[in-house]
Structures are given as C-alpha cells and as structure tokens.
Design an enzyme around this catalytic site. Structure first.
Site, PDB file in Angstrom:
ATOM      1  N   ASP A 113      16.241  -4.582  15.309  1.00 59.16           N
ATOM      2  CA  ASP A 113      15.630  -3.562  16.160  1.00 59.16           C
ATOM      3  C   ASP A 113      14.179  -3.952  16.442  1.00 59.16           C
ATOM      4  O   ASP A 113      13.457  -4.393  15.529  1.00 59.16           O
ATOM      5  CB  ASP A 113      15.670  -2.200  15.475  1.00 59.16           C
ATOM      6  CG  ASP A 113      15.324  -1.067  16.431  1.00 59.16           C
ATOM      7  OD1 ASP A 113      16.232  -0.606  17.142  1.00 59.16           O
ATOM      8  OD2 ASP A 113      14.146  -0.663  16.465  1.00 59.16           O
ATOM      9  N   ASN A 134       6.807   0.824  25.382  1.00 54.47           N
ATOM     10  CA  ASN A 134       7.185   1.296  26.718  1.00 54.47           C
ATOM     11  C   ASN A 134       6.181   2.307  27.251  1.00 54.47           C
ATOM     12  O   ASN A 134       5.786   2.266  28.418  1.00 54.47           O
ATOM     13  CB  ASN A 134       8.576   1.947  26.669  1.00 54.47           C
ATOM     14  CG  ASN A 134       9.662   1.015  27.172  1.00 54.47           C
ATOM     15  OD1 ASN A 134       9.389   0.002  27.804  1.00 54.47           O
ATOM     16  ND2 ASN A 134      10.912   1.349  26.892  1.00 54.47           N
ATOM     17  N   HIS A 191       7.951   0.546  31.603  1.00 56.75           N
ATOM     18  CA  HIS A 191       9.321   0.078  31.386  1.00 56.75           C
ATOM     19  C   HIS A 191       9.543  -1.360  31.850  1.00 56.75           C
ATOM     20  O   HIS A 191      10.388  -2.064  31.292  1.00 56.75           O
ATOM     21  CB  HIS A 191      10.307   1.023  32.091  1.00 56.75           C
ATOM     22  CG  HIS A 191      10.387   2.372  31.426  1.00 56.75           C
ATOM     23  ND1 HIS A 191      11.046   2.570  30.247  1.00 56.75           N
ATOM     24  CD2 HIS A 191       9.882   3.580  31.780  1.00 56.75           C
ATOM     25  CE1 HIS A 191      10.958   3.843  29.882  1.00 56.75           C
ATOM     26  NE2 HIS A 191      10.255   4.480  30.800  1.00 56.75           N
ATOM     27  N   ASP A 213      11.192  -4.181  29.596  1.00 65.00           N
ATOM     28  CA  ASP A 213      12.300  -5.062  29.995  1.00 65.00           C
ATOM     29  C   ASP A 213      11.962  -6.523  29.709  1.00 65.00           C
ATOM     30  O   ASP A 213      12.807  -7.288  29.227  1.00 65.00           O
ATOM     31  CB  ASP A 213      12.607  -4.886  31.480  1.00 65.00           C
ATOM     32  CG  ASP A 213      13.345  -3.582  31.777  1.00 65.00           C
ATOM     33  OD1 ASP A 213      13.796  -2.928  30.813  1.00 65.00           O
ATOM     34  OD2 ASP A 213      13.473  -3.230  32.960  1.00 65.00           O
ATOM     35  N   GLU A 227      17.019  -1.180  22.317  1.00 63.86           N
ATOM     36  CA  GLU A 227      16.231  -2.306  21.795  1.00 63.86           C
ATOM     37  C   GLU A 227      16.870  -2.902  20.552  1.00 63.86           C
ATOM     38  O   GLU A 227      16.214  -3.580  19.768  1.00 63.86           O
ATOM     39  CB  GLU A 227      14.801  -1.849  21.487  1.00 63.86           C
ATOM     40  CG  GLU A 227      14.670  -0.881  20.334  1.00 63.86           C
ATOM     41  CD  GLU A 227      14.823   0.574  20.728  1.00 63.86           C
ATOM     42  OE1 GLU A 227      14.288   1.429  20.005  1.00 63.86           O
ATOM     43  OE2 GLU A 227      15.475   0.872  21.743  1.00 63.86           O
TER      44      GLU A 227
END
Length: 329
Positions: A198, A206, A211, A215, A241
């Site tokens: 994770d 974020n 965002h 990404d 994630e």
C-alpha cells in the site's frame, strides 16, 4: 422487389465480374441470359437473409448493397458496388447465407437462378474461372474479417485483465491467476508467499498535489514494483493504491528479501514532474503471508493485509510478516 424485362446490354454485361472476358455473342449463353431477370429493390429491401435459404446470384447493376451480420447491426460489415455480386457462397455450400444483404438505396440487380448459373458455367469456361475468382476473393475477405475480429477479441481480453492506468494486471485477473497458483502450490507442496503493498499517505498526497499527481505516482510505483521481480512472479493492482505480488516457490524468508528490494526500489523511484514541478517521492508499506495448509486466496490476502496495516501503524515504509505479528497488535 419489382421484376422487369430488359434487353441485355452485352457490352455492359461484359464489364461485370462474372462475365469478364466472356464471349457475349455465344447463342447458348444468350439463351440462358434470357432466363434471368432484372429487379428494382427499394431502399432497405433484404435479398439475402440469415434466416432463409438462397437460390439466386444477385449482380449489382446500379445502386448499393450493404452486408450486415444480422438485421440488428447498425454498422455494415461491407458494401457491394456496381459490377459486384452476392449470393454465390450460399449457392455453393447449400447453406443459409452467413450475413444479411440489403439495398441501402433504390438498387437495380440482375438475378440469376442457381440452376441457370450452373448451366452458364457449363457453357463458358471463362464464367467458371470468374466465379472461382469471385469466391476466392470472398474467402480472402472473410479471412481478413476473421483476423480483424480475433485481433479485437485479443484487445478486449487484454483490456479485461489489464489495469488501464498502470498497465499491471487487474483484480479480475488476480482472482483467477493467484487462485490457480495457490492450488498448484498446495497440490505440489511448494512454498508460496503473498506480498500486499500500500502506498503510504496516498490520500494526503492526492489532496496536496491533485489526482493527476496521484496517477503519476501509481504508475511510478507499479513500474518500480514490476521491474525487480522474477519472470514467474505474479503482480497486479489490487485496487486504489494497493498492489499484490504472489511469489511462487518462495519461502517467507526469501519473500522478505524480495519485499525489501521492492520497498527500496519504490522509495528511490522518481514519479516525475507535473506542471513543471518535481513531484515528491513516496514510500510503501508491505505485508507478507506465507501459504499455510488449507489456505485459500482470500485467507492469504487477509493475512497479508493485516501484516501490511500493522506496518503502517508501526511507522510506514516498512515490512511486516503475518506470522510474526503479536496477537494483540
């Protein structure tokens, strides 16, 4: 469909695929042509149906025909232009047509009944040769359509098992591939280890950078995880994630070595820049679970998940092993 009598224009007929290089002054052929008829088709009128046998060859004189796989298809598979013909394949193999053919506008066709067509073939070797050429072109085109269809199927299959953002396999693939590997390991009594990963503080990342930055980080992390793995190791994006790595024929001790390599690789990975600004690097927390007798995929994921979240609670950017977590952790 309106039939009509029409005096044959032998010069025009000689330009059609079926009658190319044919002696149009041959009396026997002219007698057979007189058995044929010209028809005017209304727009939308169907001449070949996948639900009904066909006994005619249709030569397009004027207008346009469209070929569709079924009556429900909006986009034509192909169009038929003046001079070309349809119906020959269903006559040859005595089966219902494999596609529907209809007029896309008012269309004028020469209709040749199948017995008349065979008599024409007997009368003229050139017609036999032309018919063979027409069929070979039809088969060649069908092969191209099949090849295109297979390529599209491969694309759809690839999309179905691939995460669009990272290029890793997705959860659907993981459920199938990981489960098969666990069963193989159980059957052959081989060690197996699962690493759940994770990205640390991803929500905060974020929120702080947007965002698009998130990404880019996920793409960077995916590449950093994939590159050091062995060819037979399995990796997938588990969701959000979170990532999963299955290590066949690998003990927990060896899995810890591989996990440390992944942790270091990600922490050193550069996620690049966004809007001209360098994005900060990220870290990951990892949990490891080894296969126990009777373990299912869900049980291994649950055990590795517990270890991973323990790693997060213990300071992040670290590795924990499920079997080493205290009961009260």
């Amino acid at each position: 469909m309106k039939p009509s009598t029409h005096e044959h224009d032998t010069l025009l007929l000689s330009r059609l695929q079926l009658f190319r290089n044919v002696d149009m002054e041959n009396p026997a052929l002219l007698d057979l042509l007189n058995l044929c008829e010209y028809r005017t088709l209304a727009a939308g009128e169907v001449i070949l149906s996948t639900q009904k046998e066909n006994h005619y060859l249709f030569i397009l004189m004027k207008g346009r025909l469209v070929i569709q796989l079924s009556a429900h298809e909006d986009i034509p598979l192909a169009t038929v232009e003046p001079g070309e013909c349809v119906g020959e394949m269903s006559i040859i193999d005595s089966r219902v047509p494999s596609a529907q053919v209809s007029a896309s506008e008012e269309t004028y066709v020469l209709v040749i009944e199948q017995d008349t067509l065979w008599r024409m073939v007997s009368v003229s070797h050139e017609i036999a040769r032309n018919l063979l050429y027409i069929m070979s072109e039809r088969v060649r085109y069908s092969n191209l359509v099949i090849a295109d269809s297979l390529e599209m199927q491969r694309k759809y299959q690839r999309y179905a098992v691939t995460d669009a953002l990272t290029g890793l396999h997705n959860r659907g693939w993981l459920d199938d591939a990981f489960d098969r590997e666990i069963k193989r390991s159980e059957r052959d009594q081989l060690p197996l280890a699962l690493i759940m990963i994770d990205v640390d503080d991803f929500k905060n990342y974020n929120d702080a950078y947007g965002h698009l930055a998130g990404d880019k980080v996920l793409v960077s992390v995916a590449a950093a995880i994939r590159s050091p793995l062995r060819p037979n190791d399995l990796v997938a994006r588990f969701g959000g994630e979170e990532f999963a790595v299955l290590l066949p024929e690998t003990t927990v001790d060896n899995a810890k070595i591989i996990a440390e390599r992944l942790r270091k690789h990600v922490s050193e990975s550069d996620p690049g820049e966004l809007d001209g600004k360098d994005l900060p690097k990220v870290t990951i927390s990892l949990g490891i679970a080894g296969r126990q007798s009777g373990y299912s995929l869900d049980m291994m994921i649950a055990a590795a998940d517990v270890a991973m979240y323990h790693a997060k609670r213990s300071g992040k950017n670290r590795i924990e092993i499920a079997a080493e977590i205290p009961v009260d952790a």
